[in-house]
Design an enzyme around this catalytic site. Structure first.
Site, PDB file in Angstrom:
ATOM      1  N   ARG A 106      32.378  59.368  28.728  1.00  0.00           N
ATOM      2  CA  ARG A 106      32.191  58.994  30.138  1.00  0.00           C
ATOM      3  C   ARG A 106      31.018  58.037  30.277  1.00  0.00           C
ATOM      4  NH1 ARG A 106      29.146  62.046  33.094  1.00  0.00           N
ATOM      5  NH2 ARG A 106      30.060  64.068  32.576  1.00  0.00           N
ATOM      6  N   TYR A 147      41.438  41.154  49.990  1.00  0.00           N
ATOM      7  CA  TYR A 147      42.459  42.040  49.428  1.00  0.00           C
ATOM      8  C   TYR A 147      42.592  43.309  50.300  1.00  0.00           C
ATOM      9  CZ  TYR A 147      44.669  45.301  46.197  1.00  0.00           C
ATOM     10  OH  TYR A 147      45.493  46.229  45.638  1.00  0.00           O
ATOM     11  N   ASP A 192      34.788  38.882  44.272  1.00  0.00           N
ATOM     12  CA  ASP A 192      35.964  39.364  43.553  1.00  0.00           C
ATOM     13  C   ASP A 192      36.646  38.133  42.950  1.00  0.00           C
ATOM     14  OD1 ASP A 192      38.546  40.227  42.877  1.00  0.00           O
ATOM     15  OD2 ASP A 192      38.531  41.772  44.440  1.00  0.00           O
ATOM     16  N   LYS A 229      45.073  42.282  36.706  1.00  0.00           N
ATOM     17  CA  LYS A 229      45.712  40.994  36.964  1.00  0.00           C
ATOM     18  C   LYS A 229      45.611  40.105  35.714  1.00  0.00           C
ATOM     19  CE  LYS A 229      46.047  43.040  40.879  1.00  0.00           C
ATOM     20  NZ  LYS A 229      45.112  42.949  41.971  1.00  0.00           N
TER      21      LYS A 229
END
Ligand SMILES: *Cc1c(COP(=O)(O)O)cnc(C)c1O
Length: 391
Positions: A46, A98, A170, A195
């Site tokens: 983690r 977005y 972004d 993407k």
């Protein structure tokens, strides 16, 4: 070294005794120590994992940052950035954003007393008037999704800094191959690695890249505390996909330019939104801050029925949300990726309901155009009156 070389030439497995040529998947949750008191480089996956660490070093390098952090999705990456804020702080964002980011900002963060405000960032001076002493973060995209507005990244970073806020951008629509916002003054770059970075529609991933040590320390703390870091296997898929980033985008971009020009010449198409065809000022600005127009675009027809029929008649463009994959896809943002935008904001944004978003893949250019041709012809036959209205 140039970008193409850096994509494939990096240290794949630091300190691995077997010298593998490809980064191994260190599929382990925890790591043993020599003694109770010994400090170990890796402790628990983690916090940090060797496969993810190679990916993070590579992404930091490709974005000209100092540190990158990978998360299980683009939204997890954006969420981590918003954790820099506290109750009473505000986020100022552009109107074209977005849909999932809007949902997070307006419908989740409000529960912790963080307010999101939206204003048109096309004019940085007008946008600056919306910053308040409580604004800690300015968050933008450029080109925006799905209307492909080009925002002046450098000017907006100056605006944010003048008010003591951070600028996060972004960069999912461009990828580090086409645009490096940290070089333009941004403090934080975010990617939906789902993407272009992955590029094959087979993994969801997100990344946060910074250049400042203190900011890196905070994001590392948040990532470890919240536990949304990317798994070793997904890190491996990203590392594999990234190697062909330039090859894929060179091909996709070439195809996209042909598709955009073809669309612009169709009588049914009322407008094409694509940085490669943008009006002069936006085109110049985009080419000052980015190396190419990318391979995502959108268009309108003046009729929701016709747009829908076109999208549903394509064979090579799969009806799917997301973009940036080797295979082409088509979607209608108003009812798909941006359906999560709160209605009052949707009205303010003027998102056309007949807007079709197209992501162009690596297929043969002639096949793609032929497929669009038959889809347009079929849609016009099915809806002759809609087609005339759009003409
Ligand atoms: C898809 C997308 C996201 C969300 O990323 P996920 O990986 O789906 O969580 C964020 N920003 C933009 C611009 C996107 O296109």
């Amino acid at each position: 070294m140039k970008f193409a070389t850096r994509l494939v030439n990096f240290e794949p497995a630091p300190r691995d005794p077997y010298k593998p040529i490809v980064t191994p998947i260190y599929q382990t949750a925890t790591f043993t120590r020599e003694t109770m008191d010994a400090e170990a480089e890796y402790d628990y996956s983690r916090s940090a994992n060797p496969t993810r660490a190679v990916l993070e070093r590579q992404l930091a390098s490709l974005e000209n940052g100092s540190h990158a952090f990978c998360f299980s999705s683009g939204m997890a990456a954006i969420t981590a950035v918003t954790r820099l804020l506290r109750s009473g702080d505000q986020i100022l964002s552009d109107l074209d954003l977005y849909g999932g980011t809007c949902r997070l900002f307006s419908r989740v963060l409000d529960r912790s007393g963080i307010r999101a405000c939206y204003a048109d960032a096309l004019d940085p001076d007008a946008f600056a008037k919306h910053l308040t002493p409580a604004t800690r973060l300015v968050h933008i995209e450029s080109p925006t999704n799905p209307l492909f507005h080009i925002l002046d990244i450098q000017r907006l970073s100056e605006v944010a800094h003048a008010h003591g806020a951070l600028l996060s951008i972004d960069n999912s629509v461009m990828s580090p191959y086409l645009q490096n916002p940290l070089d333009l003054g941004a403090d934080i770059v975010i990617h939906s690695g789902t993407k272009f970075l992955g590029g094959h529609h087979d993994v969801t991933c997100g990344a946060v890249i910074v250049k400042d040590e203190a900011l890196a320390k905070q994001i590392r703390f948040i990532s470890n505390a919240e536990g949304a870091a990317l798994s070793p296997f997904d890190s491996f898929l990203l590392l594999r996909g990234l190697k062909t980033l330039k090859l894929r985008i060179d091909c996709q971009q070439k195809n996209a330019l042909s598709v955009a020009r073809w669309l612009a010449a169709r009588k049914e198409v009322t407008q094409v939104f694509y940085p490669g065809l943008a009006e002069e000022n936006a085109y110049q600005l985009h080419h000052r801050q980015a190396a190419g127009p990318g391979s995502v675009m959108s268009f309108t027809t003046g009729s929701v029925t016709l747009s829908k029929a076109i999208a549903e008649s394509t064979h090579l463009f799969h009806i799917a949300v997301s973009f940036g994959s080797v295979s082409s896809s088509v979607s209608m943002p108003a009812t798909m990726s941006h359906a999560s935008v709160p209605p009052e904001l949707l009205a303010q944004r003027q998102l056309p309901r007949d807007l079709v978003r197209v992501s162009v893949g690596v297929e043969d250019e002639e096949d793609l155009i032929a497929d669009l041709h038959q889809a347009f012809e079929k849609a016009a036959r099915l809806h002759p009156s809609a087609s005339r209205a759009g003409a």
